[in-house]
Scaffold this motif. Structure first.
Motif, PDB file in Angstrom:
ATOM      1  N   GLY A 135      20.460  10.807  42.940  1.00 31.00           N
ATOM      2  CA  GLY A 135      19.163  10.967  43.609  1.00 31.00           C
ATOM      3  C   GLY A 135      18.920  12.405  44.044  1.00 31.00           C
ATOM      4  O   GLY A 135      19.407  13.351  43.422  1.00 31.00           O
TER       5      GLY A 135
ATOM      6  N   GLU B 156      17.120   8.924  53.738  1.00 24.56           N
ATOM      7  CA  GLU B 156      15.815   9.554  53.981  1.00 24.56           C
ATOM      8  C   GLU B 156      14.724   8.565  54.383  1.00 24.56           C
ATOM      9  O   GLU B 156      13.876   8.871  55.218  1.00 24.56           O
ATOM     10  CB  GLU B 156      15.400  10.301  52.705  1.00 24.56           C
ATOM     11  CG  GLU B 156      14.252  11.262  52.904  1.00 24.56           C
ATOM     12  CD  GLU B 156      14.004  12.103  51.645  1.00 24.56           C
ATOM     13  OE1 GLU B 156      14.952  12.709  51.121  1.00 24.56           O
ATOM     14  OE2 GLU B 156      12.845  12.131  51.187  1.00 24.56           O
TER      15      GLU B 156
ATOM     16  N   GLY C  98      21.821   7.211  45.826  1.00 20.31           N
ATOM     17  CA  GLY C  98      21.899   8.591  46.319  1.00 20.31           C
ATOM     18  C   GLY C  98      22.981   8.675  47.381  1.00 20.31           C
ATOM     19  O   GLY C  98      23.872   7.811  47.453  1.00 20.31           O
ATOM     20  N   GLY C  99      22.897   9.702  48.215  1.00 25.22           N
ATOM     21  CA  GLY C  99      23.943   9.897  49.217  1.00 25.22           C
ATOM     22  C   GLY C  99      24.117   8.703  50.135  1.00 25.22           C
ATOM     23  O   GLY C  99      25.251   8.261  50.399  1.00 25.22           O
TER      24      GLY C  99
ATOM     25  N   GLN D 129      17.450   5.599  38.199  1.00 21.75           N
ATOM     26  CA  GLN D 129      17.756   6.633  37.216  1.00 21.75           C
ATOM     27  C   GLN D 129      18.948   6.213  36.341  1.00 21.75           C
ATOM     28  O   GLN D 129      19.667   5.270  36.675  1.00 21.75           O
ATOM     29  CB  GLN D 129      18.077   7.945  37.926  1.00 21.75           C
ATOM     30  CG  GLN D 129      16.846   8.542  38.597  1.00 21.75           C
ATOM     31  CD  GLN D 129      17.013  10.011  38.882  1.00 21.75           C
ATOM     32  OE1 GLN D 129      17.686  10.404  39.828  1.00 21.75           O
ATOM     33  NE2 GLN D 129      16.387  10.832  38.070  1.00 21.75           N
TER      34      GLN D 129
ATOM     35  N   GLY E 180      15.659   6.527  49.126  1.00 24.48           N
ATOM     36  CA  GLY E 180      15.119   7.875  49.304  1.00 24.48           C
ATOM     37  C   GLY E 180      13.692   7.872  49.831  1.00 24.48           C
ATOM     38  O   GLY E 180      13.190   6.868  50.333  1.00 24.48           O
TER      39      GLY E 180
ATOM     40  N   HIS F  88      10.860  18.786  44.610  1.00 23.58           N
ATOM     41  CA  HIS F  88      12.174  19.177  44.098  1.00 23.58           C
ATOM     42  C   HIS F  88      13.164  18.011  44.050  1.00 23.58           C
ATOM     43  O   HIS F  88      14.271  18.169  43.559  1.00 23.58           O
ATOM     44  CB  HIS F  88      12.758  20.298  44.969  1.00 23.58           C
ATOM     45  CG  HIS F  88      11.992  21.581  44.863  1.00 23.58           C
ATOM     46  ND1 HIS F  88      12.233  22.509  43.884  1.00 23.58           N
ATOM     47  CD2 HIS F  88      10.972  22.078  45.601  1.00 23.58           C
ATOM     48  CE1 HIS F  88      11.408  23.539  44.025  1.00 23.58           C
ATOM     49  NE2 HIS F  88      10.634  23.302  45.069  1.00 23.58           N
TER      50      HIS F  88
ATOM     51  N   ILE G 281      21.595  15.131  54.783  1.00 24.09           N
ATOM     52  CA  ILE G 281      22.775  14.539  54.153  1.00 24.09           C
ATOM     53  C   ILE G 281      23.725  14.004  55.237  1.00 24.09           C
ATOM     54  O   ILE G 281      24.375  12.975  55.047  1.00 24.09           O
ATOM     55  CB  ILE G 281      23.450  15.557  53.207  1.00 24.09           C
ATOM     56  CG1 ILE G 281      22.504  15.849  52.042  1.00 24.09           C
ATOM     57  CG2 ILE G 281      24.776  15.029  52.690  1.00 24.09           C
ATOM     58  CD1 ILE G 281      23.007  16.855  51.036  1.00 24.09           C
TER      59      ILE G 281
ATOM     60  N   GLY H 226      19.279   1.977  45.420  1.00 23.63           N
ATOM     61  CA  GLY H 226      19.383   3.434  45.451  1.00 23.63           C
ATOM     62  C   GLY H 226      20.813   3.915  45.504  1.00 23.63           C
ATOM     63  O   GLY H 226      21.585   3.527  46.387  1.00 23.63           O
TER      64      GLY H 226
HETATM   65  C1  LIG Z   1      16.599  20.663  45.979  1.00 24.60           C
HETATM   66  C2  LIG Z   1      16.947  19.999  47.284  1.00 24.60           C
HETATM   67  C3  LIG Z   1      17.885  20.588  48.125  1.00 24.60           C
HETATM   68  C4  LIG Z   1      18.237  19.947  49.317  1.00 24.60           C
HETATM   69  N1  LIG Z   1      19.274  20.462  50.052  1.00 24.60           N
HETATM   70  C5  LIG Z   1      19.724  19.788  51.130  1.00 24.60           C
HETATM   71  C6  LIG Z   1      20.906  20.201  51.814  1.00 24.60           C
HETATM   72  O1  LIG Z   1      21.567  21.157  51.413  1.00 24.60           O
HETATM   73  N2  LIG Z   1      21.301  19.487  52.909  1.00 24.60           N
HETATM   74  C7  LIG Z   1      20.596  18.410  53.368  1.00 24.60           C
HETATM   75  O2  LIG Z   1      20.987  17.816  54.368  1.00 24.60           O
HETATM   76  N3  LIG Z   1      19.502  17.970  52.713  1.00 24.60           N
HETATM   77  C8  LIG Z   1      19.064  18.606  51.599  1.00 24.60           C
HETATM   78  N4  LIG Z   1      17.975  18.122  50.910  1.00 24.60           N
HETATM   79  C9  LIG Z   1      17.368  16.846  51.335  1.00 24.60           C
HETATM   80  C10 LIG Z   1      18.337  15.723  51.008  1.00 24.60           C
HETATM   81  O3  LIG Z   1      18.906  15.964  49.743  1.00 24.60           O
HETATM   82  C11 LIG Z   1      17.698  14.328  50.986  1.00 24.60           C
HETATM   83  O4  LIG Z   1      16.899  14.117  52.105  1.00 24.60           O
HETATM   84  C12 LIG Z   1      18.799  13.268  50.982  1.00 24.60           C
HETATM   85  O5  LIG Z   1      19.762  13.619  50.037  1.00 24.60           O
HETATM   86  C13 LIG Z   1      18.254  11.897  50.665  1.00 24.60           C
HETATM   87  O6  LIG Z   1      19.330  11.023  50.439  1.00 24.60           O
HETATM   88  P1  LIG Z   1      19.026   9.495  50.117  1.00 24.60           P
HETATM   89  O7  LIG Z   1      20.302   8.853  49.755  1.00 24.60           O
HETATM   90  O8  LIG Z   1      18.233   8.903  51.222  1.00 24.60           O
HETATM   91  O9  LIG Z   1      18.058   9.558  48.865  1.00 24.60           O
HETATM   92  P2  LIG Z   1      18.387  10.048  47.382  1.00 24.60           P
HETATM   93  O10 LIG Z   1      19.601  10.870  47.326  1.00 24.60           O
HETATM   94  O11 LIG Z   1      17.137  10.610  46.836  1.00 24.60           O
HETATM   95  O12 LIG Z   1      18.719   8.668  46.671  1.00 24.60           O
HETATM   96  C14 LIG Z   1      17.738   7.678  46.520  1.00 24.60           C
HETATM   97  C15 LIG Z   1      18.016   6.952  45.218  1.00 24.60           C
HETATM   98  O13 LIG Z   1      17.189   5.790  45.155  1.00 24.60           O
HETATM   99  C16 LIG Z   1      16.756   5.639  43.823  1.00 24.60           C
HETATM  100  N5  LIG Z   1      15.526   4.835  43.834  1.00 24.60           N
HETATM  101  C17 LIG Z   1      14.320   5.155  44.351  1.00 24.60           C
HETATM  102  N6  LIG Z   1      13.464   4.127  44.175  1.00 24.60           N
HETATM  103  C18 LIG Z   1      14.158   3.157  43.547  1.00 24.60           C
HETATM  104  C19 LIG Z   1      13.823   1.849  43.094  1.00 24.60           C
HETATM  105  N7  LIG Z   1      12.574   1.316  43.243  1.00 24.60           N
HETATM  106  N8  LIG Z   1      14.769   1.110  42.471  1.00 24.60           N
HETATM  107  C20 LIG Z   1      16.025   1.602  42.289  1.00 24.60           C
HETATM  108  N9  LIG Z   1      16.389   2.836  42.712  1.00 24.60           N
HETATM  109  C21 LIG Z   1      15.470   3.600  43.333  1.00 24.60           C
HETATM  110  C22 LIG Z   1      16.536   7.058  43.341  1.00 24.60           C
HETATM  111  O14 LIG Z   1      16.563   7.128  41.943  1.00 24.60           O
HETATM  112  C23 LIG Z   1      17.691   7.796  43.999  1.00 24.60           C
HETATM  113  O15 LIG Z   1      18.812   7.870  43.159  1.00 24.60           O
HETATM  114  C24 LIG Z   1      17.594  18.746  49.713  1.00 24.60           C
HETATM  115  C25 LIG Z   1      16.626  18.168  48.875  1.00 24.60           C
HETATM  116  C26 LIG Z   1      16.315  18.767  47.666  1.00 24.60           C
HETATM  117  C27 LIG Z   1      15.313  18.099  46.776  1.00 24.60           C
END
Ligand SMILES: Cc1cc2nc3c(=O)[nH]c(=O)nc-3n(C[C@H](O)[C@H](O)[C@H](O)COP(=O)(O)OP(=O)(O)OC[C@H]3O[C@@H](n4cnc5c(N)ncnc54)[C@H](O)[C@@H]3O)c2cc1C
Length: 469
Positions: free
Chosen positions: A169, A426, A141-142, A164, A339, A362, A444, A139
């Protein structure tokens, strides 16, 4: 980087056919326009007599962290394969189609038939590749990007697997708000919450699995982590401002007058009235560039399908690329930063009670809950909280999945760390998060906090001669 152990070619490419008809084009640079997600996309396409040599996007309203990045990948693919019969980028379908329409129109403007470019470019391969690294991250993402930056900067070899075609993410789609803890002055002037009060609020309003110790450590690190990412982003021209967001809850549930204001950081031109999707790119673009600069290696368009283990310890993952290549990636440490599960309808119905007919997610369409599948396969403790549904049926983020300790080690059903397995973001927020609170930047902030710890801890393990006890 000492990552590649061996590369086994089981089958060569079955076939690679170039679509471009030789000698069919009049050399020159031609303009074309297509309809993207947010508006028109204008491109300039340069042709020689046998094909496309360059594509430049001269005008686009697409979100830089989603459509913009997807278009860059797509352009490389079109030029590389000399075909417009390429797949739209997952998560940026409208931008992809808009770009292809614009290129097709430019080819028409050149007096050629775009059908010449519609033959399939590359058939799938049956290649099988083995890789290894100190730290394998699922992943980008952030959380995953943060972990990649920290681990790679500390000298570990890092492989990031991302489903992706581009990193980001849900974080890249997010409003980009980042929670901060109030200083004493801010607390006095704005009624904002200090680190201690935030931990207290989370205890009151968080999930039933709330871990006060973990949450307090998170809150105590908020401002250091905020300063870290704000300084990194400044290098890329992002100006980040502070504002005070009206809280959701009274600190004392029995006394409405104790309603809080949290301190939130985000892009300069954003106020708490305009939470714009895609502004989270200030975080993900910055981290992606820094991770690459530090030596992390990215496998995009590649989906992790299985967690490998031996005697109860995680050893690697299996992942499949869009073109059919299967990667078996071994690591001293595996970080699940994939995520939530908002794109997995079965889990959403099961855990959030959403109505599938009208449900809107979203977040990133690739967030299908791989962390939960992987965790279950190795005996991880899995907890769920019914994540908050906006307007009754819209989901931004999920609050359920793996349980971690302060080192981001994934715990088993007896709360013991599973060797070599870590989680960030997440998928690991259930013990610190309040389900409804993403709007104030908690998620985040947790990405950065857990990602930094995961990156640092796993990099330290990389230099150990013996595996960590
Ligand atoms: C529209 C929107 C607005 C938001 N605004 C805010 C905000 O302003 N502030 C805040 O704190 N939170 C906000 N959130 C929530 C926050 O964005 C998320 O909870 C947080 O960014 C998740 O970060 P992450 O790195 O855990 O996951 P993500 O950023 O979703 O990254 C996960 C990554 O893992 C990849 N992935 C998944 N499964 C697989 C797999 N099997 N193999 C390879 N890759 C995979 C995905 O493609 C993705 O790129 C918002 C959410 C949305 C949808």
């Amino acid at each position: 980087m000492k990552k590649v152990l061996s590369m086994l070619l089981v089958f060569c490419l079955l076939s690679t056919c170039v679509a471009m008809a030789e000698g069919g084009f009049t050399p020159g640079t031609y303009t074309g326009v297509g309809q993207g997600r947010n508006g028109e996309i204008t491109v300039e396409v340069t042709l020689n007599d046998s094909g496309i040599t360059d594509i430049q996007v001269v005008n686009s309203e697409e979100t830089p962290s989603i459509g913009g990045v997807a278009m860059d990948s797509l352009i490389a693919e079109i030029v590389d394969t000399q075909s417009l019969a390429v797949d739209a980028m997952t998560g940026a379908t409208e931008s992809s189609r808009g770009l292809m329409e614009a290129v097709s129109n430019a080819v028409t403007a050149a007096g050629a038939d775009p059908e010449l470019l519609m033959k399939a470019a590359v058939e799938t391969t049956k290649e099988q590749v083995e890789l290894s690294a100190d730290v394998v991250i699922v992943g980008a993402g952030g959380a995953g990007l943060t972990a990649a930056v920290e681990a790679a900067r500390a000298g570990a070899s890092v492989i990031v697997i991302e489903a992706q075609a581009f990193p980001g993410g849900s974080t890249g789609r997010a409003g980009g708000w980042l929670l901060s803890a109030a200083t004493e002055e801010e607390a006095a002037e704005h009624g904002s919450l200090t680190a201690e009060q935030l931990a207290e609020e989370f205890e009151i309003y968080g999930t039933e699995y709330h871990d006060r110790e973990l949450s307090e450590a998170f809150m105590n690190n908020l401002n250091e982590n905020r300063d870290w990412i704000v300084a990194e982003a400044k290098e890329y021209g992002y100006e980040i401002s502070r504002f005070y967001d009206p809280g959701f809850y009274p600190l004392d549930p029995a006394d409405e007058s104790t309603m809080d204001y949290t301190v939130v950081y985000n892009l300069m031109d954003v106020t708490h009235e305009t939470l714009r999707e895609g502004d989270g790119c200030w975080i993900t673009s910055t981290l992606y560039e820094e991770a690459k600069k530090a030596g992390a290696e990215f496998y995009l368009d590649t989906t992790a399908t299985e967690l490998l283990s031996e005697n109860g310890a995680a050893t690697g993952i299996v992942a499949v690329n869009k073109n059919g290549t299967t990667y078996t990636v071994y690591g001293k440490s595996i970080i699940l930063a994939c995520g939530g599960y908002g794109a997995n309808m079965d889990l959403v119905v099961k855990y959030c009670g959403a109505d599938p007919e009208n449900f809107i997610y979203h977040g990133a369409p690739s967030n299908t809950g791989f962390g939960i599948v992987a965790g279950e396969s190795i005996g991880a403790r899995i907890e769920h909280d019914p994540s908050f549904l906006y307007n009754g049926n819209e989901l931004y983020n999920t609050v359920g999945g793996l349980v971690v300790n302060g080192n981001t080690e994934v715990l088993d059903a007896n709360n013991q760390p599973i060797p070599n397995l870590y989680a960030a973001g997440e998928i690991s927020c259930v013990t610190v998060m309040d389900p409804g609170l993403f709007t104030r930047g908690h998620n985040i902030a947790w990405d950065i906090n857990s990602g930094r710890i995961a990156g640092q801890v796993t990099a330290a393990r990389a230099t150990e001669t013996e595996p960590a006890a």
